[in-house]
Design an enzyme around this catalytic site. Structure first.
Site, PDB file in Angstrom:
ATOM      1  N   CYS A 132      56.058  69.190  -5.180  1.00  0.00           N
ATOM      2  CA  CYS A 132      56.319  68.569  -6.484  1.00  0.00           C
ATOM      3  C   CYS A 132      56.702  69.656  -7.508  1.00  0.00           C
ATOM      4  O   CYS A 132      55.853  70.446  -7.929  1.00  0.00           O
ATOM      5  CB  CYS A 132      55.115  67.773  -6.993  1.00  0.00           C
ATOM      6  SG  CYS A 132      55.519  66.795  -8.462  1.00  0.00           S
ATOM      7  N   CYS A 144      62.100  65.408 -12.688  1.00  0.00           N
ATOM      8  CA  CYS A 144      61.801  65.468 -11.257  1.00  0.00           C
ATOM      9  C   CYS A 144      62.543  66.674 -10.690  1.00  0.00           C
ATOM     10  O   CYS A 144      63.775  66.695 -10.682  1.00  0.00           O
ATOM     11  CB  CYS A 144      62.261  64.185 -10.573  1.00  0.00           C
ATOM     12  SG  CYS A 144      61.923  64.182  -8.820  1.00  0.00           S
TER      13      CYS A 144
HETATM   14  O1  PYC Z   1      59.437  67.340  -7.671  1.00  0.00           O
HETATM   15  O2  PYC Z   1      59.068  67.002  -9.790  1.00  0.00           O
HETATM   16  C1  PYC Z   1      59.085  66.624  -8.633  1.00  0.00           C
HETATM   17  C2  PYC Z   1      58.657  65.231  -8.337  1.00  0.00           C
HETATM   18  C3  PYC Z   1      58.150  64.314  -9.202  1.00  0.00           C
HETATM   19  C4  PYC Z   1      57.906  63.160  -8.466  1.00  0.00           C
HETATM   20  C5  PYC Z   1      58.275  63.397  -7.167  1.00  0.00           C
HETATM   21  N1  PYC Z   1      58.729  64.678  -7.107  1.00  0.00           N
END
Ligand code: PYC
Length: 320
Positions: free
Chosen positions: A243, A92
């Site tokens: 993400c 993450c």
């Molecule tokens: O930023 O890799 C990320 C992530 C995964 C799930 C929520 N954020």
């Protein structure tokens, strides 16, 4: 019967809008070392702690938690286990950025490079500058291009399957759906339907890795970014940031299709419009080593109380 209280110290932050809750004290005592070993131990024997920390009434559906654990390698500043309301994550990056500002706040980072062990592998960070943190991620690669799947109610959809520290299915929205904050419920319904269809048809990443994150890409709102995404996380919540592992998967796909060269910067906006900047190095084994940069702010330092007499001591856990 007497009421016992367990106390769990946490530091909350958000990275580009996506929350991270770092558990700095309150884990069960153990001599174990390693993120994978700790993840399995906590999942198998103390999963109540995850739901107590991440779910309502102490947390909420968008919350991503991070346990700090003893790493396997002595050159890592810490090991981390990431989790949310639905289970455990491999990697993450918004969370790694949140962990980095938290470690800096606690005075636990050295100057220069600091390695952090995660279940997805070792990532490298430097101390934040004005909240900005660059993370060199684990090797990321496109596993399969243009994979078709029939999605009930939506028809045939094509997407790439890629690893960026989690397994992703990446879809270009085109005219199919509007990638916009005003369209959250449709985006959630669409991506949940895609994920169900992939699972039903046995479409996975390498080694049968479950594809539990779905990304949809559309045009950016302004010329600050190259693209805007919506990312469905495990469960039914969407990532408030772009993400980081999803951006890594995107960078791997762009590089594989010749659209991103070493040395170029890709600006990925999330659904709130906040941006992660990404670039790649080629990996010796194929694929790329992405670096993703984002900004985090600490929002709270607190102590969670878990009363043995509380009917929601272990959180409000939904079965869906
Ligand atoms: O930023 O890799 C990320 C992530 C995964 C799930 C929520 N954020």
């Amino acid at each position: 019967m007497s009421d016992e209280v367990q106390r769990v110290k946490v530091i909350d932050s958000h990275t580009a809008g996506e929350p991270t809750r770092v558990v700095i004290d309150g884990l069960p005592k153990s001599d174990l070392a390693g993120s994978v070993v700790w993840r399995d131990f906590l999942r198998d024997q103390h999963d109540w702690l995850r739901t107590a920390v991440a779910c309502e009434p102490r947390g909420h559906e968008a919350m991503v938690g991070a346990y700090l654990v003893e790493p396997t390698q002595s050159d890592c500043v810490t090991g981390v286990v990431f989790f949310n309301n639905a289970g455990y994550l491999h990697g993450c990056l918004h969370g790694t950025i949140g962990v980095t500002v938290t470690l800096a706040h606690l005075g636990r980072l050295k100057e220069g490079e600091n390695k952090i062990e995660t279940p997805a592998g070792i990532v490298t960070v430097r101390p934040p500058e004005d909240g900005w943190v660059s993370v060199e991620n684990v090797r990321s690669w496109r596993h399969a291009a243009g994979v078709p799947v029939d999605v009930p109610g939506w028809g045939r959809v094509h997407g790439d399957v890629a690893w960026g520290g989690n397994w992703f299915y990446l879809i270009e929205a085109g005219d199919m759906i509007k990638v916009d904050f005003s369209n959250l419920s449709q985006l959630t319904n669409f991506t949940c339907a895609v994920r169900d269809a992939l699972n039903a048809r046995g479409i996975t990443g390498a080694d049968n890795g479950e594809i539990d994150h779905i990304e949809v890409f559309g045009a950016p709102t302004d010329d600050e970014a190259d693209s805007k995404n919506f990312v469905l996380c495990p469960g039914r919540e969407y990532d408030r940031s772009a993400c980081g592992t999803g951006t890594s998967a995107k960078l791997a796909c762009l590089h594989a299709s010749g659209k991103l060269q070493v040395g170029q910067t890709w600006k990925q906006a999330g659904i709130l419009g906040t941006i992660f900047e990404g670039s790649v190095e080629e990996a010796a084994e194929g694929g790329v080593i992405p670096t993703v940069k984002g900004r985090a702010f600490i929002t709270a330092e607190s102590e969670l109380h878990v009363h043995s007499s509380d009917p929601f001591a272990h959180g409000i856990v939904s079965s869906s």
